[in-house]
Design an enzyme around this catalytic site. Structure first.
Site, short mmCIF file in Angstrom:
data_model
loop_
_atom_site.label_atom_id
_atom_site.label_comp_id
_atom_site.label_asym_id
_atom_site.label_seq_id
_atom_site.Cartn_x
_atom_site.Cartn_y
_atom_site.Cartn_z
N GLU A 257 -4.36 -9.85 -0.72
CA GLU A 257 -5.17 -10.32 -1.85
C GLU A 257 -4.83 -11.79 -2.00
O GLU A 257 -3.73 -12.13 -2.40
CB GLU A 257 -4.79 -9.56 -3.13
CG GLU A 257 -5.09 -8.08 -3.10
CD GLU A 257 -6.57 -7.78 -3.02
OE1 GLU A 257 -7.39 -8.66 -3.33
OE2 GLU A 257 -6.91 -6.66 -2.61
N CYS A 296 -6.44 -15.05 -10.23
CA CYS A 296 -7.12 -14.96 -8.94
C CYS A 296 -8.61 -14.74 -9.12
O CYS A 296 -9.40 -15.03 -8.23
CB CYS A 296 -6.51 -13.84 -8.12
SG CYS A 296 -6.48 -12.28 -9.00
P1 NAP Z 1 2.49 -17.72 -2.20
O1 NAP Z 1 3.22 -18.97 -2.24
O2 NAP Z 1 1.71 -17.37 -1.00
O3 NAP Z 1 3.54 -16.58 -2.53
C1 NAP Z 1 3.17 -15.25 -2.67
C2 NAP Z 1 4.35 -14.35 -2.36
O4 NAP Z 1 4.67 -14.45 -0.98
C3 NAP Z 1 5.61 -14.73 -3.11
O5 NAP Z 1 6.28 -13.54 -3.49
C4 NAP Z 1 6.41 -15.48 -2.06
O6 NAP Z 1 7.78 -15.43 -2.29
C5 NAP Z 1 6.05 -14.69 -0.83
N1 NAP Z 1 6.30 -15.36 0.41
C6 NAP Z 1 6.12 -16.67 0.71
N2 NAP Z 1 6.47 -16.90 1.99
C7 NAP Z 1 6.87 -15.72 2.51
C8 NAP Z 1 7.35 -15.31 3.79
N3 NAP Z 1 7.47 -16.16 4.79
N4 NAP Z 1 7.70 -14.01 3.97
C9 NAP Z 1 7.57 -13.12 2.96
N5 NAP Z 1 7.13 -13.47 1.74
C10 NAP Z 1 6.77 -14.75 1.51
O7 NAP Z 1 1.45 -17.60 -3.40
P2 NAP Z 1 1.69 -17.93 -4.94
O8 NAP Z 1 1.74 -19.40 -5.06
O9 NAP Z 1 2.80 -17.11 -5.50
O10 NAP Z 1 0.36 -17.36 -5.56
C11 NAP Z 1 -0.77 -18.15 -5.83
C12 NAP Z 1 -1.92 -17.72 -4.99
O11 NAP Z 1 -2.10 -16.31 -5.07
C13 NAP Z 1 -3.23 -18.31 -5.42
O12 NAP Z 1 -3.86 -18.84 -4.30
C14 NAP Z 1 -4.03 -17.15 -5.95
O13 NAP Z 1 -5.41 -17.25 -5.77
C15 NAP Z 1 -3.47 -16.00 -5.22
N6 NAP Z 1 -3.59 -14.78 -5.98
C16 NAP Z 1 -4.43 -13.81 -5.54
C17 NAP Z 1 -4.55 -12.63 -6.23
C18 NAP Z 1 -5.46 -11.54 -5.75
O14 NAP Z 1 -5.39 -10.44 -6.26
N7 NAP Z 1 -6.30 -11.79 -4.80
C19 NAP Z 1 -3.80 -12.42 -7.39
C20 NAP Z 1 -2.96 -13.43 -7.82
C21 NAP Z 1 -2.85 -14.59 -7.10
P3 NAP Z 1 8.62 -16.69 -2.82
O15 NAP Z 1 8.34 -16.83 -4.26
O16 NAP Z 1 10.01 -16.26 -2.54
O17 NAP Z 1 8.17 -17.87 -2.01
#
Ligand code: NAP
Length: 681
Positions: A257, A296
């Site tokens: 997502e 999101c």
């Molecule tokens: P992110 O930076 O991609 O992080 C998401 C999750 O992935 C965090 O728990 C992060 O952990 C983890 N992660 C990062 N690198 C990883 C790796 N190499 N291995 C395993 N896990 C890893 O995203 P975000 O900034 O938290 O979220 C914002 C984005 O999410 C926005 O673009 C938004 O549109 C999207 N979003 C989508 C939805 C949906 O339902 N479609 C809902 C909410 C948000 P760490 O914190 O430890 O880096």
């Protein structure tokens, strides 16, 4: 606020952060509020623990798991104020946190209730009807779902730390799959607090839940084909994980997502002053400001008939001018902060990118008057409205997600143009259309459906009860093709099936009936002496039944029934007209008469374990009964499901046949049966 050491919960024990610890700052004051870190966790052992101990969850029935979800939701609701208090530091207002905390608990409640109402009180789920594979019916096929035997790895985004965790846990736990939750570190302290409440509730079987407060380390290196990864976050991280060699090699189920450039369309029928025009303006402003636009599903692109862009811009701007920004605890603040200074920098950078091909028509990304004390280092930002007048020459507006209080106004020429522009987002979680015109709705469904996970048509009739553009609901699908990740979550029981394996079983009806505890076509009937209506709920086994004697249906019966009920349809009363019918070829008995006479044949009348007739399902009249035909019935217990400790629903397969053993009617009769000892008389 003291600095909170955010702990992990691994192999049944809490672990404080050690080694490479990451500081988390308040989004409001900039002070350090928490420290996270997962150094020292043995991720391979955590997965092994989930697989070994999590089996306890698989041994429970759907109803037992549903009861656990309800208890978890109750535990969170009982301690919700602790979570509200903690959440202010993430920049969330109380209204924002309501979505996170009470919306999260509500999702568990919804899954609990769906589990009890829509799933059987057993461990497997039957999928569809049996397929008869042999000429004589001794070889059949039946699809079933069983729980995966691995772990659900949930990697969550920062924006809704509690809801984001619970909307994934509801379906996984109901499916019987233990979970390892890895929240985003920026708000992981809030997820940890909610997680702790669930562990302290004491209702979870050992091994059902583990928590990683810190980075995911080498967790993914140890996955197998029985594990599921459900990821929420940025497209960048999703792509990285999707290409993980173990995920590819083991064909691990992977749901993503990720970002979504959701659109909202103002219908061309919605002139200024119409209810739909006002609804559009309110919804765009709401989506920009709730959770400071870090949703999101937020409306990033507001599509408006070209002739109405100025009017819409004025209306949205005047509402945005009233939005007060600041410390979410301070009096009068409507919009809080972004989750961190890093997010603020990221959103400002993206607004600068967007502004290369659009103009900023309200707000300044670099200037904000934040209300409250000690807010100078907070991650505050004013809402920013952009406008492009050349959307077909502007890729940025369809590609750049500014994850904050930011939206862009886009003009369109006609509804086909609007739909094509909405679809330019290449896959979005939510599309809304403010229109009262059914022709527009039909076009949108057909032309936009394939690109959007959920479409809200908002008009004057449903506005009072509408849950709004941006609210994912546990009973509806959340997810979308393409850019939004191609995943699907929730959607009621659909979401549970993501954690189960569908298997086609083949064999004889008798053997398969015993295995799945549902009477299949062709399985033998057990016609013991005692009438099945004398049996208590727990005594009824699939296959238990009776075959009745015959009753001849006379013309007098048909006429009596017609006059008694008032149903004098020509097919029962007018021989000449009925004889011309291509279906009847003469007078026939009412379908309802057949049902009533069948009940007269199989019902055992004395008071006893059968408490009530609960309804009929899958009723089909196959062949008419004519005056002089003799009808008889078989009643066979098909399946059962306990509803309360005192009673349960039994489904009986009924087949009505004529004197030539030809099928006349078939249906499932539902009765409510008492559990032994629950009746007072
Ligand atoms: P992110 O930076 O991609 O992080 C998401 C999750 O992935 C965090 O728990 C992060 O952990 C983890 N992660 C990062 N690198 C990883 C790796 N190499 N291995 C395993 N896990 C890893 O995203 P975000 O900034 O938290 O979220 C914002 C984005 O999410 C926005 O673009 C938004 O549109 C999207 N979003 C989508 C939805 C949906 O339902 N479609 C809902 C909410 C948000 P760490 O914190 O430890 O880096």
């Amino acid at each position: 606020m003291s600095v909170r050491a955010v702990e992990s919960f691994a192999e049944g024990k809490w672990h404080a952060p050690t080694g490479d610890v990451q500081e988390v700052r308040s989004a409001v004051t900039g002070e350090v509020v928490a420290e996270t870190g997962s150094d020292g966790l043995d991720f391979a052992a955590m997965l092994a623990f989930a697989r070994a101990r999590g089996g306890a969850l698989r041994k429970l029935t759907f109803h037992e798991r549903a009861a656990i979800l309800k208890a978890l939701a109750q535990a969170i609701m009982a301690r919700k104020e602790e979570l509200y208090d903690l959440s202010f530091a993430s920049g969330a207002t109380r209204a924002d946190s309501w979505i996170d905390i009470e919306g999260g608990a509500g999702t568990l409640f919804a899954y609990s209730s769906k589990g009890r109402r829509e799933l059987p009180n057993q461990r497997l789920l039957i999928d569809g009807d049996a397929e008869i594979l042999g000429k004589t019916g001794t070889f059949i096929g039946q699809h079933v779902y069983t729980s995966l035997q691995g772990a659900a790895v949930h990697i969550n985004a920062f924006n809704f730390p509690i809801w984001g965790m619970l909307e994934k846990l509801g379906p996984a736990l109901l499916a019987g799959v233990p979970a390892i939750v890895k929240p985003a570190q920026a708000t992981g302290y809030i997820a940890e607090a909610a997680f702790r409440i669930m562990v302290e509730s004491g209702v979870l079987p050992d091994g059902a839940l583990q928590l990683v407060s810190g980075s995911a380390g080498d967790l993914l290196d140890h996955l197998t084909a029985q594990d599921v990864v459900a990821f929420t976050g940025s497209a960048r991280t999703a792509m990285l994980l999707q290409r993980h060699p173990v995920i590819a090699r083991e064909a691990v189920r992977f749901t993503a997502e990720r970002d979504s450039l959701n659109a909202s369309i103002l219908g061309s029928d919605a002139e200024p002053g119409s209810p739909e025009f006002d609804l559009f303006v309110k919804e765009v402003v709401r989506e920009m400001t709730v959770k400071a636009g870090q949703k999101c599903t937020a409306i990033r692109r507001a599509l408006v008939p070209a002739g109405l862009v100025d009017a819409v811009q004025d209306a949205i701007s005047s509402r945005l001018a009233k939005v007060t920004v600041g410390d979410p605890r301070a009096e009068g603040v409507r919009m809080g902060a972004l989750a961190s200074r890093e997010q603020l920098d990221d959103v400002r950078g993206r607004v600068r990118e967007l502004a290369k091909s659009s103009s900023i028509v309200f707000g300044d990304p670099d200037t904000v008057e934040a209300i409250g004390e000690h807010v100078a280092n907070g991650a505050f930002m004013a809402p920013v409205l952009l406008r492009t007048d050349t959307p077909w020459d502007n890729d940025n507006v369809h590609e750049i997600e500014a994850f904050g209080p930011v939206s862009t106004l886009i003009p369109y020429n006609d509804i086909d143009d609007a739909i094509a522009l909405a679809n330019q987002g290449k896959g979005s979680l939510a599309l809304s259309v403010m229109t009262h015109d059914p022709a527009v709705v039909q076009e949108v469904v057909l032309q936009a459906g394939a690109w959007h996970g959920r479409i809200l048509f908002l008009d004057r009739d449903c506005a009072g009860e509408s849950t709004g553009h941006g609210s994912p609901l546990p009973v509806l699908v959340h997810g979308s093709p393409g850019r939004a990740g191609g995943g699907e979550e929730m959607g009621g029981i659909r979401g549970v099936k993501h954690y189960m394996q569908r298997t086609a079983l083949q064999g004889s009806p008798a053997l398969l009936t015993k295995a799945i505890r549902q009477q299949l076509p062709g399985a033998p009937m057990d016609e013991s002496a005692e009438h099945p209506f004398r049996l208590y709920f727990e005594e009824i086994e699939p296959g238990r039944g009776i075959a009745t004697g015959a009753r001849t249906v006379t013309l007098e019966d048909i006429e009596h029934f017609a006059h008694f009920t008032g149903d004098t349809f020509y097919a029962h009363m007018d021989e000449e007209a009925a004889s011309k019918s291509p279906i009847f070829g003469g007078r026939v008995a009412h379908g309802y008469l057949i049902l009533s006479f069948a009940a007269g044949l199989f019902v055992d009348p004395a008071p006893g374990p059968v408490l009530a007739n609960y309804g009929l399902e899958r009723l089909r009249f196959v062949k008419p009964i004519k005056p002089g035909d003799a009808m008889k019935a078989t009643l066979t217990a098909k399946s059962k499901s306990l509803k309360t400790p005192e009673m349960g629903e039994v489904s009986w397969a009924i087949a009505v046949t004529n004197q030539n053993d030809e099928l006349v009617a078939t249906y499932d009769l539902l009765t409510m049966n008492a559990v032994r000892g629950s009746l007072t008389t």
